[in-house]
Design a protein around this motif. Structure first.
Motif, PDB file in Angstrom:
ATOM      1  N   GLY A   1       0.797  -1.232   0.000  1.00 35.97           N
ATOM      2  CA  GLY A   1       0.000   0.000   0.000  1.00 35.97           C
ATOM      3  C   GLY A   1       0.815   1.260   0.000  1.00 35.97           C
ATOM      4  N   GLY A   2       2.139   1.118   0.032  1.00 33.10           N
ATOM      5  CA  GLY A   2       2.969   2.317  -0.021  1.00 33.10           C
ATOM      6  C   GLY A   2       3.068   3.050   1.294  1.00 33.10           C
ATOM      7  N   GLY A   3       2.918   2.314   2.406  1.00 34.80           N
ATOM      8  CA  GLY A   3       2.965   2.948   3.716  1.00 34.80           C
ATOM      9  C   GLY A   3       4.341   3.463   4.068  1.00 34.80           C
ATOM     10  N   ASP A   4       4.348   4.467   4.911  1.00 37.13           N
ATOM     11  CA  ASP A   4       5.588   5.039   5.428  1.00 37.13           C
ATOM     12  C   ASP A   4       6.309   3.996   6.278  1.00 37.13           C
ATOM     13  OD1 ASP A   4       6.894   7.875   6.588  1.00 37.13           O
ATOM     14  OD2 ASP A   4       6.734   6.256   8.040  1.00 37.13           O
ATOM     15  N   ALA A   5       7.641   3.785   6.071  1.00 40.59           N
ATOM     16  CA  ALA A   5       8.379   2.725   6.764  1.00 40.59           C
ATOM     17  C   ALA A   5       8.390   2.936   8.269  1.00 40.59           C
ATOM     18  CB  ALA A   5       9.808   2.654   6.233  1.00 40.59           C
TER      19      ALA A   5
END
Length: 733
Positions: free
Chosen positions: A128-132
């Protein structure tokens, strides 16, 4: 209690917008958003955030079996590089296979739901492209109730499942149709086809995984530190505890990065992951971050182990003190504490058969502990072996009722080299008595006890234990050198009794060394023992003494016995004396060594018993002879057993050269008394300085000592000396 989740219908799980294709966000983009986090020097904000999620509820489990399983998966899955953990495979295969134990299976059942949730969380956020950073915090929120090391192991387990599956397909898809179909779905053949181009990425990935595993192992080691020996107020552990949350954060964050990388491989076309050239650098940056924290933690862990080691050694040392103060029915507790504190089944090597044996072979026997470093000399071993073998000839005699055990003492701070191992094996092979199988069996606390209580430095000592393990002599080496096995049972009472039987006569000096001299004594000959390394003096002394003996018509024999030091010079003098036929001399330099060692042992034995030169004439003569040896040449003149002169080189030679001045006293007084009277006059006019040397490794050194000549207290100096003996053994031993 195991939680059961009822699966919802697929339509409820996937919203309409989620049924369409999801493009994963590249790792480069994920990390780029948080690059300030990687390079930020102050992690206070991040530490506060993860501490806010940390609320362990006291439930703990043994993470070691699960971690070993994860190690094995990552080790076997890692392609084309050295194993992550070199011992992992061996440990898994040679252990009792804890993964098959019922308790471990039950543990997995209890943790499987948590591991799956972490795996899903990472996969979903990666897709989902979440912030690491946000993804990492979400994992911390899932693991709120777990300890720091449990958070790591559970997260690594979730990663290992997916990572292991990926490489399992890569390894078997060519020979298994099911694996082949699944591998095609995950683009595995395509990835392997471009493995050469992806090598920098794989290498960076493997290095990061290696750092993650090492970090986890280190943190587990902190958890396993024994609380009975160390607490969190110890500075090293306190420092580590402040950095462990940061290490846990970056390790879990690295798991997210690695998982994203694998997702990128399996979810996007090869055109993308071949063109993404910066991702190897990003992974390397993460590895550098973890390794920097890991270096700090390892330093603190080393300090913790040293602290624990010191505490354990102090505890063991006190136990030894208490043990030797107690009464025992046999010597087993004492010997096990000294030789086999770790309960080694066969800690001894038997001398004649060279087979390993149990310590029970020494039960209720008199035991002589030969304690030395690897520097014990050939001379010492040769004479000890001779004494030992002679005692075995008469096995029923009282003085043969003892066993010898060699205890090698080595400096643990020095790296054990092949040369040292060879030296140890060589020494052990020559010994006919028992020896400790390997120096590592001797505990550090035992070495401390030997040095502090028994005053071992570097010179060999012989500690005597009776059948109940009581110390009857803290060092019987001097008694052994002087009287051999006749000194059994080597107690102070026996030592005093033996001295009462002795007197200042020639047999005391040469007994057990050379039967030729003993025969001359029986024949009533005049015998001159002399020493030194000044060949000019030796030539004058021997030729003048022979001329005087011929004039006085006395039967004369002379023996050169060298010097206590300067072995090579003594060897040269012996050769010259033999070639020039000046006198009889000992060709075997071990006999020379033994002569001087016995003489020094006589002095130490007397001092140990409290004798002083002003009340003990025998000690006075022994000291004079030792002192003359340090000042140059000397001679001991005897008529049979009777020693009539013990003098310095200057006065004994002058007495001979002045023979005409006292030759008229020979008929009425006898040659020996006439010589003695004239020598006494010369000696009183010019007494040489007296000097004694006590090597620092000798152990107990007298606080003060009286001069054997004038009976004054001697001055004390510290000296350094070197006799350039090429045969000396390296001080590293």
């Amino acid at each position: 209690m195991q939680q059961v989740i009822n699966p919802a219908p697929l339509q409820q799980v996937l919203k309409p917008s989620e049924t369409t294709k999801i493009n994963p966000v590249p790792l480069q983009q994920l990390i780029k958003h948080d690059r300030s986090m990687i390079t930020m020097s102050d992690d206070n904000i991040m530490v506060k955030q993860i501490h806010a999620t940390h609320a362990p509820d006291g439930r703990e489990f043994d993470v070691k079996p699960l971690f070993q399983l994860v190690e094995d998966i990552l080790n076997r899955a890692t392609p084309g590089v050295d194993p992550l953990i070199s011992a992992a495979q061996t440990r898994i295969e040679t252990s009792d296979d804890r993964t098959n134990q019922a308790s471990f299976i039950a543990l997995l059942e209890a943790l499987s739901f948590t591991i799956d949730r972490i795996s899903c969380e990472i996969a979903y956020k990666s897709l989902g492209g979440g912030d690491a950073h946000a993804t990492t915090l979400s994992i911390f929120n899932l693991l709120t109730s777990y300890s720091w090391e449990a958070k790591l192991v559970l997260t690594l387990s979730a990663f290992a499942v997916n990572y292991g599956e990926f490489w399992l397909l890569a390894q078997i898809y060519s020979s298994n149709q099911l694996a082949k179909s699944m591998a095609i779905l995950k683009q595995v053949p395509t990835i392997l086809e471009h493995s050469g181009q992806l090598k920098p990425r794989f290498d960076a990935l493997n290095n990061l995984i290696r750092a993650m595993v090492a970090s986890t192992r280190c943190i587990i080691e902190f958890k396993e530190l024994p609380s009975m020996y160390i607490s969190q107020d110890v500075p090293a552990l306190a420092t580590a505890m402040t950095h462990i949350p940061t290490a846990v954060y970056w390790t879990i964050r690295s798991v997210v990065a690695c998982a994203t990388q694998i997702t990128t491989f399996t979810s996007m076309g090869h055109e993308y992951w071949i063109s993404a050239t910066n991702e190897a650098w990003e992974l390397s940056t993460m590895a550098h971050k973890i390794n920097s924290i890991l270096d700090l933690l390892k330093k603190q862990l080393t300090l913790c182990y040293q602290y624990i080691d010191d505490k354990r050694n102090a505890e063991t040392f006190q136990m030894l003190l208490n043990l030797f103060d107690s009464i025992h029915i046999d010597n087993m507790k004492i010997l096990r504490a000294l030789i086999s504190p770790k309960d080694d089944v066969q800690p001894l090597l038997e001398g004649s058969t060279k087979r390993r044996v149990n310590i029970d072979v020494l039960r209720r026997k008199n035991v002589l502990l030969l304690i030395s470093g690897l520097s014990i000399s050939h001379d010492e071993l040769s004479i000890l072996e001779q004494i030992y073998n002679e005692s075995r000839v008469h096995g029923t005699r009282m003085e043969s009722q003892y066993e010898v055990v060699w205890i090698p003492v080595v400096d643990r701070s020095v790296v054990w080299t092949d040369a040292m191992q060879d030296r140890f094996v060589t020494l052990q092979a020559t010994m006919p008595w028992y020896s400790v199988y390997t120096p590592t069996l001797i505990d550090k606390a035992v070495i401390r006890f030997i040095k502090e209580v028994w005053h071992f430095r570097n010179k060999p000592i012989l500690v005597v234990l009776d059948p109940q393990g009581k110390v009857v002599s803290p060092n019987a080496i001097h008694m052994m050198w002087i009287w051999g096995s006749t000194a059994f049972p080597f107690t102070s009472l026996r030592e005093e009794a033996l001295w009462r039987e002795e007197s200042w006569k020639l047999e005391l000096l040469v007994d057990g060394i050379d039967p030729t001299i003993l025969n001359w004594i029986k024949e009533g000959k005049f015998i001159y023992l002399y020493g030194g390394t000044d060949m000019e003096w030796i030539r004058k002394f021997t030729t003048t003494a022979r001329a005087v003996a011929s004039a006085a018509r006395i039967p004369l024999e002379m023996v050169y016995v060298g010097q206590s030091k300067k072995r090579e010079q003594v060897r040269k003098c012996t050769t010259a004396i033999t070639v020039e036929k000046l006198s009889y001399c000992w060709q075997d330099l071990t006999m020379v060594w033994f002569f001087w060692t016995r003489l020094e042992s006589m002095m130490f034995s007397k001092i140990q018993l409290g004798s002083t030169v002003d009340v003990d004439p025998m000690l006075r003569e022994i000291k004079k002879l030792i002192s003359y040896d340090k000042e140059g040449g000397w001679a001991v003149l005897s008529n049979g057993s009777f020693v009539f002169v013990n003098g310095h080189s200057s006065t004994v030679l002058l007495t001979f050269t002045e023979y005409n001045a006292w030759k008229d006293d020979v008929p009425p007084k006898g040659f020996d008394i006439a010589y003695m009277d004239f020598h006494s006059k010369l000696h009183s006019d010019s007494r040489p300085c007296c000097r004694f040397e006590f090597p620092s490794e000798v152990g107990r050194i007298p606080e003060n000592i009286k001069c054997p000549e004038c009976l004054r207290i001697m001055e004390k100096y510290i000296t350094f000396g070197c006799c350039h003996d090429e045969n000396a053994i390296s001080a590293l031993y």
